[in-house]
Structure formats: C-alpha cells, structure tokens
Design a protein around this motif. Structure first.
Motif, PDB file in Angstrom:
ATOM      1  N   GLU A   1      43.498  21.655 -59.815  1.00  0.00           N
ATOM      2  CA  GLU A   1      42.910  20.596 -60.625  1.00  0.00           C
ATOM      3  C   GLU A   1      41.883  19.805 -59.815  1.00  0.00           C
ATOM      4  O   GLU A   1      40.933  19.271 -60.352  1.00  0.00           O
ATOM      5  N   LYS A   2      42.088  19.743 -58.493  1.00  0.00           N
ATOM      6  CA  LYS A   2      41.135  19.076 -57.624  1.00  0.00           C
ATOM      7  C   LYS A   2      39.995  20.003 -57.206  1.00  0.00           C
ATOM      8  O   LYS A   2      39.121  19.604 -56.461  1.00  0.00           O
ATOM      9  N   GLY A   3      40.046  21.266 -57.634  1.00  0.00           N
ATOM     10  CA  GLY A   3      38.966  22.181 -57.354  1.00  0.00           C
ATOM     11  C   GLY A   3      39.243  23.183 -56.267  1.00  0.00           C
ATOM     12  O   GLY A   3      38.380  23.990 -55.947  1.00  0.00           O
ATOM     13  N   ALA A   4      40.420  23.148 -55.641  1.00  0.00           N
ATOM     14  CA  ALA A   4      40.733  24.075 -54.557  1.00  0.00           C
ATOM     15  C   ALA A   4      41.817  25.041 -54.993  1.00  0.00           C
ATOM     16  O   ALA A   4      42.929  24.633 -55.317  1.00  0.00           O
ATOM     17  N   GLY A   5      41.489  26.350 -55.018  1.00  0.00           N
ATOM     18  CA  GLY A   5      42.453  27.361 -55.394  1.00  0.00           C
ATOM     19  C   GLY A   5      43.477  27.602 -54.295  1.00  0.00           C
ATOM     20  O   GLY A   5      43.329  27.139 -53.164  1.00  0.00           O
ATOM     21  N   PRO A   6      44.535  28.362 -54.595  1.00  0.00           N
ATOM     22  CA  PRO A   6      45.663  28.523 -53.669  1.00  0.00           C
ATOM     23  C   PRO A   6      45.363  29.301 -52.396  1.00  0.00           C
ATOM     24  O   PRO A   6      46.161  29.252 -51.464  1.00  0.00           O
ATOM     25  N   VAL A   7      44.268  30.035 -52.338  1.00  0.00           N
ATOM     26  CA  VAL A   7      43.919  30.741 -51.099  1.00  0.00           C
ATOM     27  C   VAL A   7      42.579  30.291 -50.529  1.00  0.00           C
ATOM     28  O   VAL A   7      42.063  30.901 -49.595  1.00  0.00           O
ATOM     29  N   LEU A   8      42.030  29.197 -51.048  1.00  0.00           N
ATOM     30  CA  LEU A   8      40.736  28.732 -50.546  1.00  0.00           C
ATOM     31  C   LEU A   8      40.807  28.406 -49.059  1.00  0.00           C
ATOM     32  O   LEU A   8      39.837  28.604 -48.321  1.00  0.00           O
ATOM     33  N   GLY A   9      41.967  27.936 -48.597  1.00  0.00           N
ATOM     34  CA  GLY A   9      42.127  27.595 -47.193  1.00  0.00           C
ATOM     35  C   GLY A   9      41.993  28.772 -46.251  1.00  0.00           C
ATOM     36  O   GLY A   9      41.754  28.584 -45.052  1.00  0.00           O
ATOM     37  N   VAL A  10      42.130  29.995 -46.754  1.00  0.00           N
ATOM     38  CA  VAL A  10      41.871  31.174 -45.938  1.00  0.00           C
ATOM     39  C   VAL A  10      40.382  31.283 -45.639  1.00  0.00           C
ATOM     40  O   VAL A  10      39.982  31.766 -44.576  1.00  0.00           O
ATOM     41  N   PHE A  11      39.559  30.818 -46.563  1.00  0.00           N
ATOM     42  CA  PHE A  11      38.115  30.988 -46.465  1.00  0.00           C
ATOM     43  C   PHE A  11      37.397  29.751 -45.928  1.00  0.00           C
ATOM     44  O   PHE A  11      36.451  29.875 -45.144  1.00  0.00           O
ATOM     45  N   SER A  12      37.788  28.583 -46.354  1.00  0.00           N
ATOM     46  CA  SER A  12      37.052  27.382 -45.971  1.00  0.00           C
ATOM     47  C   SER A  12      38.012  26.207 -45.838  1.00  0.00           C
ATOM     48  O   SER A  12      39.209  26.337 -46.068  1.00  0.00           O
TER      49      SER A  12
END
Length: 264
Positions: free
Chosen positions: A137-148
């Motif tokens: 909901e805040k714009g960050a998907g569950p695996v975004l932290g792998v990328f950025s």
C-alpha cells in the motif's frame, strides 16, 4: 584510458557489484534459500565483499568507480567532467544487468516466495502477509528490498540526510586513498579498505534507509524490478526512488568539496 575501456569496465564491474550485493539480499530474504534469515551482518559483509570483487575486476579498465556518486566526486575534485556521461552509462547499464542476473540465479526462490500465501496474502495468511500488504500500500512490493532500498521510517529530510552522510563517509575514504590518480584505480589494498568501509557504513548507518550510497545501485535494479515478470511483486516505490539517487550525488559533491578544502 579510452571511453570504450571506461564503459566496458564500469558495465562489467557494476554488474558484478549488483549480482553479488543483490544476491546476498535475495539469499537472506527469499523462501527456499539456504541463507534465509541470515540477518543484517550477512547483508553488510555481502555488500562489502561485492564491492571488493567488483573493484578488483573493473579497476584495470576503468578505475572502478562503480557508482555515480564516486564519478561526481572525482569530477568535482579534479574539475574534469568529460568522461562523466560514459561512466554513468556503464554504471546504470551494469546495475540493471546485475539485477537481472540475481533474478535468474534465484528464479525458483522468487517464484516460491511470491506465490506463498503467507508472503503475499490470502486465506490463512499470518502477520507476515499483513506486513506485506501494508508495504505494498506504501508502494513497496514484498521483494523490492532484494533490488533496491527503502526506509524503515518515511521521513524525507531524515532519509535524504542519512544517504548524504553515508555517501560523504564513503567518498572521503575513497578520495583520501587517491582513487584514479594516474588512472590506476584503488589498487589491491585500496579495494579491501573500501570494502571494509562499505561494511562499516552498512553496520553503522544502514539501519534507517538500507544505505544505497550509490544512485546506480538503487535506480537500475528498481527499474528491473518494475520490468520483470514477477508474480505478485507489488510496487516499485517510485515515490521514494529519488532519495537514493539525489542523496548520494549530493554526498559525493560535498565529500569532494571537503577533500579539496582539507586535504588537497
């Protein structure tokens, strides 16, 4: 060094940097990974070793900037901006290639992670799913932290300041080692020292934002996250994406200014 050497060196070096750095994030994050939940120490040291490996590989060709903030700092320090576009092109392209290679290496783990109901929500989902839904909901998907990167607390001034401070530390360490003087890069010892500085920044200053300290490291993989056919991947958090780009660039310029006043 020629423009082609710079471009090839930066592309290969930054790809290696992101492959190994993003790889440790994937290893710690994704289901069915043997290193899952290894923790922040693993991530900090993984990124440090990624920097060291990439510097040793790219150094002979390009001087191993591997980071637009480094390129800007050296341009401000020396007053020579002629090769900046070539460095930027190699750095951003390499970062995207490296992020795509992380996806290839962990393809099965991405599929397992993003189809698990406890991760992406659904009947029987537990608190992990609730956190993932909130993040999306805040714009960050569950695996975004792998990328950025992304902040633990969203506060624009603090997040920007954290990235600036971390980058100033990195660039002062790099500049005082004489990066690229006579076109020779950091050298063997300099590569190791820089890697340990990155580990130190991660352990000490990485908690608030995930310490991008490198615009290419964050923006290139974020674009790849947006483009990859990942199931249930959620958003790429573009509302935050400018901070890990602008912050390190400001930090690089500030570090060069400090160096010119205090050390030159």
């Amino acid at each position: 060094m020629s423009s082609s050497d710079i471009f090839i060196g930066e592309t290969i070096g930054t790809a290696i940097l992101i492959l190994l750095g993003g790889g440790v994030c994937a290893a710690v994050t994704l289901k069915a990974s043997k290193a899952r939940n290894a923790g922040w120490l693993a991530i900090a040291f993984g990124w440090g070793f990624a920097v060291m490996t990439a510097v040793y590989i790219a150094g002979p060709l390009s001087g191993a900037h591997l980071n637009p903030a480094v390129t800007v700092a050296l341009a401000v320090k020396d007053g020579d901006w002629s090769n900046v576009p070539t460095y930027f092109a190699g750095e951003f392209l390499g970062a995207m290639i490296g992020a795509a290679l992380v996806w290839v290496a962990y393809y099965g783990q991405f599929q397992a992670h993003l189809t698990d109901k406890e991760i992406v929500g659904g009947p029987g989902a537990q608190s992990t799913a609730a956190k993932s839904v909130e993040a999306q909901e805040k714009g960050a998907g569950p695996v975004l932290g792998v990328f950025s990167t992304g902040p633990e607390i969203r506060h624009t001034v603090q997040n920007l300041a954290t990235e600036i401070i971390g980058t100033v530390v990195l660039l002062l360490a790099v500049l005082t080692q004489g990066l690229n003087d006579a076109g020779n890069g950091l050298g063997v010892l300099g590569g190791l020292i820089t890697a340990l500085v990155v580990v130190s920044i991660g352990l000490s200053l990485g908690g608030p934002t995930g310490y991008a300290i490198n615009p290419a490291r964050d923006l290139g993989p974020r674009i790849v996250h947006a483009l990859l056919p990942l199931p249930n991947k959620g958003g790429s958090d573009w509302s935050y994406a400018w901070i890990p780009v602008v912050g390190p660039l400001i930090g690089g310029a500030l570090a060069a200014g400090i160096y010119n006043v205090a050390f030159a």
